[in-house]
Design a protein around this motif. Structure first.
Motif, PDB file in Angstrom:
ATOM      1  N   GLU A 203      35.379  -2.432  19.014  1.00 52.56           N
ATOM      2  CA  GLU A 203      34.921  -1.496  18.149  1.00 52.56           C
ATOM      3  C   GLU A 203      33.975  -0.446  18.558  1.00 52.56           C
ATOM      4  O   GLU A 203      33.821   0.783  18.576  1.00 52.56           O
ATOM      5  CB  GLU A 203      34.573  -1.905  16.637  1.00 52.56           C
ATOM      6  CG  GLU A 203      35.734  -2.652  15.986  1.00 52.56           C
ATOM      7  CD  GLU A 203      36.767  -1.533  15.377  1.00 52.56           C
ATOM      8  OE1 GLU A 203      36.389  -0.521  15.866  1.00 52.56           O
ATOM      9  OE2 GLU A 203      37.697  -2.006  14.599  1.00 52.56           O
TER      10      GLU A 203
ATOM     11  N   ASP B  28      41.421   2.165  12.456  1.00 51.57           N
ATOM     12  CA  ASP B  28      40.037   2.200  12.109  1.00 51.57           C
ATOM     13  C   ASP B  28      39.416   3.551  12.472  1.00 51.57           C
ATOM     14  O   ASP B  28      38.586   4.099  11.797  1.00 51.57           O
ATOM     15  CB  ASP B  28      39.344   0.969  12.779  1.00 51.57           C
ATOM     16  CG  ASP B  28      39.663  -0.236  11.989  1.00 51.57           C
ATOM     17  OD1 ASP B  28      40.183  -0.229  10.890  1.00 51.57           O
ATOM     18  OD2 ASP B  28      39.304  -1.250  12.633  1.00 51.57           O
TER      19      ASP B  28
ATOM     20  N   ARG C  54      35.230  -3.416   9.872  1.00 55.48           N
ATOM     21  CA  ARG C  54      35.749  -4.164  10.815  1.00 55.48           C
ATOM     22  C   ARG C  54      34.640  -4.869  11.617  1.00 55.48           C
ATOM     23  O   ARG C  54      34.582  -6.150  11.892  1.00 55.48           O
ATOM     24  CB  ARG C  54      36.638  -3.557  12.011  1.00 55.48           C
ATOM     25  CG  ARG C  54      37.674  -4.396  13.090  1.00 55.48           C
ATOM     26  CD  ARG C  54      38.776  -5.165  12.017  1.00 55.48           C
ATOM     27  NE  ARG C  54      39.635  -3.837  11.515  1.00 55.48           N
ATOM     28  CZ  ARG C  54      40.355  -4.029  10.422  1.00 55.48           C
ATOM     29  NH1 ARG C  54      40.590  -5.216  10.039  1.00 55.48           N
ATOM     30  NH2 ARG C  54      41.058  -2.895  10.231  1.00 55.48           N
TER      31      ARG C  54
ATOM     32  N   SER D 215      44.569  -4.900  20.398  1.00 54.68           N
ATOM     33  CA  SER D 215      44.330  -4.641  19.160  1.00 54.68           C
ATOM     34  C   SER D 215      44.318  -3.096  18.912  1.00 54.68           C
ATOM     35  O   SER D 215      43.793  -2.418  17.879  1.00 54.68           O
ATOM     36  CB  SER D 215      42.889  -5.053  18.540  1.00 54.68           C
ATOM     37  OG  SER D 215      42.736  -6.569  18.676  1.00 54.68           O
TER      38      SER D 215
ATOM     39  N   THR E  90      45.224  -1.652  15.429  1.00 58.25           N
ATOM     40  CA  THR E  90      44.163  -1.883  14.373  1.00 58.25           C
ATOM     41  C   THR E  90      43.009  -0.794  14.568  1.00 58.25           C
ATOM     42  O   THR E  90      42.368  -0.302  13.823  1.00 58.25           O
ATOM     43  CB  THR E  90      43.808  -3.279  14.367  1.00 58.25           C
ATOM     44  OG1 THR E  90      44.687  -4.080  13.942  1.00 58.25           O
ATOM     45  CG2 THR E  90      42.328  -3.381  13.339  1.00 58.25           C
TER      46      THR E  90
ATOM     47  N   SER F 207      34.126  -9.012  11.364  1.00 56.68           N
ATOM     48  CA  SER F 207      34.457  -9.718  12.575  1.00 56.68           C
ATOM     49  C   SER F 207      33.169 -10.451  12.973  1.00 56.68           C
ATOM     50  O   SER F 207      33.200 -11.632  13.268  1.00 56.68           O
ATOM     51  CB  SER F 207      34.656  -8.666  13.853  1.00 56.68           C
ATOM     52  OG  SER F 207      35.836  -8.014  13.456  1.00 56.68           O
TER      53      SER F 207
END
Length: 281
Positions: free
Chosen positions: A250, A82, A234, A75, A78, A238
């Protein structure tokens, strides 16, 4: 049960290694100060992996580090988007604006006593307000993009930075100030050559505190409204999808960014305040 016994063995090995390093003849060297936390961190990660695998913990409750790493690697685009939205645009811009504004206000507060008597109590009141109360209001005022997150960060870092700077500007002793007066120094000469350098440890203390507050403010503010982008967005989505591996990915990004941010400020502090006793080795 084999992974559990393996976790116990790894824990004992890590304990033994760190004990030997801490009590050895090179305990105060830079290499040992680097190795000790590295060994501790690797021990925690390995134990985490073995315990989750051995007890077959559901990924919804706690994913294994290997699963988090796979999701992190898969990821990256992404996570990068972010990171830019939350850290670069929201947290960093708010941090810069808030800290510079607080520094300028601290100089004004130090110059005029009525500001110190009137503003600082109000600042303490505003600083005590919870972010969950102020963030929705600022999101409605400044919109759902990164501008509202920067505004939240400004509010969070402004008053800790202000209080630390005002305290630092009063650090110079009366004898030092009297000595500057005997040299016929003006206010600004005394400020630049005596009081501002003496305040630098306090200023950097406020800057270091504000690094963590900036990240927290930017991420939490995204829980109350944001475009389909950002670390807070996110994490909240999530969690709703039970994709805990993405949540932890994250968290890893936030931890790495926060550590690097704090470390950068600490390095600048060491270069600027090399004369201070706290920086002498």
């Amino acid at each position: 049960m084999i992974p559990i016994f393996g976790a116990i063995g790894v824990w004992l090995l890590g304990w033994w290694l760190n004990s030997r390093l801490a009590s050895g003849p090179y305990a105060d060297t830079r290499m040992v100060r680097f190795l000790a936390p590295l060994i501790f961190g690797l021990t925690v990660i390995v134990i985490w992996e073995l315990v989750v695998r051995g007890l077959e913990v559901s990924m919804v409750i706690l994913p294994a580090p290997s699963v988090i790493w796979d999701r992190f690697w898969d990821s990256l685009p992404t996570l990068w988007a972010d990171f830019v939205q939350t850290i670069i645009k929201g947290a960093l811009s708010g941090y810069i604006i808030g800290c510079i504004s607080a520094l300028l206000m601290a100089i004004a507060v130090d110059r005029w006593d009525f500001l110190r008597l009137g503003l600082l109590p109000v600042g303490n009141f505003v600083a005590a307000l919870p972010i969950v109360g102020t963030a929705p209001i600022l999101v409605m005022w400044f919109g759902f993009d990164w501008h509202s997150k920067a505004a939240v960060v400004v509010v969070m870092v402004f008053f800790p930075m202000l209080v630390n700077t005002v305290a630092g500007l009063r650090e110079a002793t009366a004898m030092q100030r009297d000595l500057m007066e005997t040299y016929a120094a003006t206010y600004w000469q005394s400020f630049l050559k005596l009081r501002l350098p003496a305040a630098m440890p306090f200023i950097f203390n406020g800057l270091k505190i504000s690094t963590t507050l900036a990240l927290i403010g930017a991420i939490v503010a995204e829980f109350f409204g944001s475009p389909t982008l950002g670390m807070g967005f996110r994490i909240s989505t999530s969690v709703g999808q039970l994709s805990l591996d993405m949540v932890w990915a994250e968290i890893v990004v936030a931890a790495l960014a926060g550590t690097a941010f704090y470390g950068l400020v600490a390095m600048i502090e060491k270069a600027v305040t090399f004369w201070h006793p706290s920086q002498r080795s």
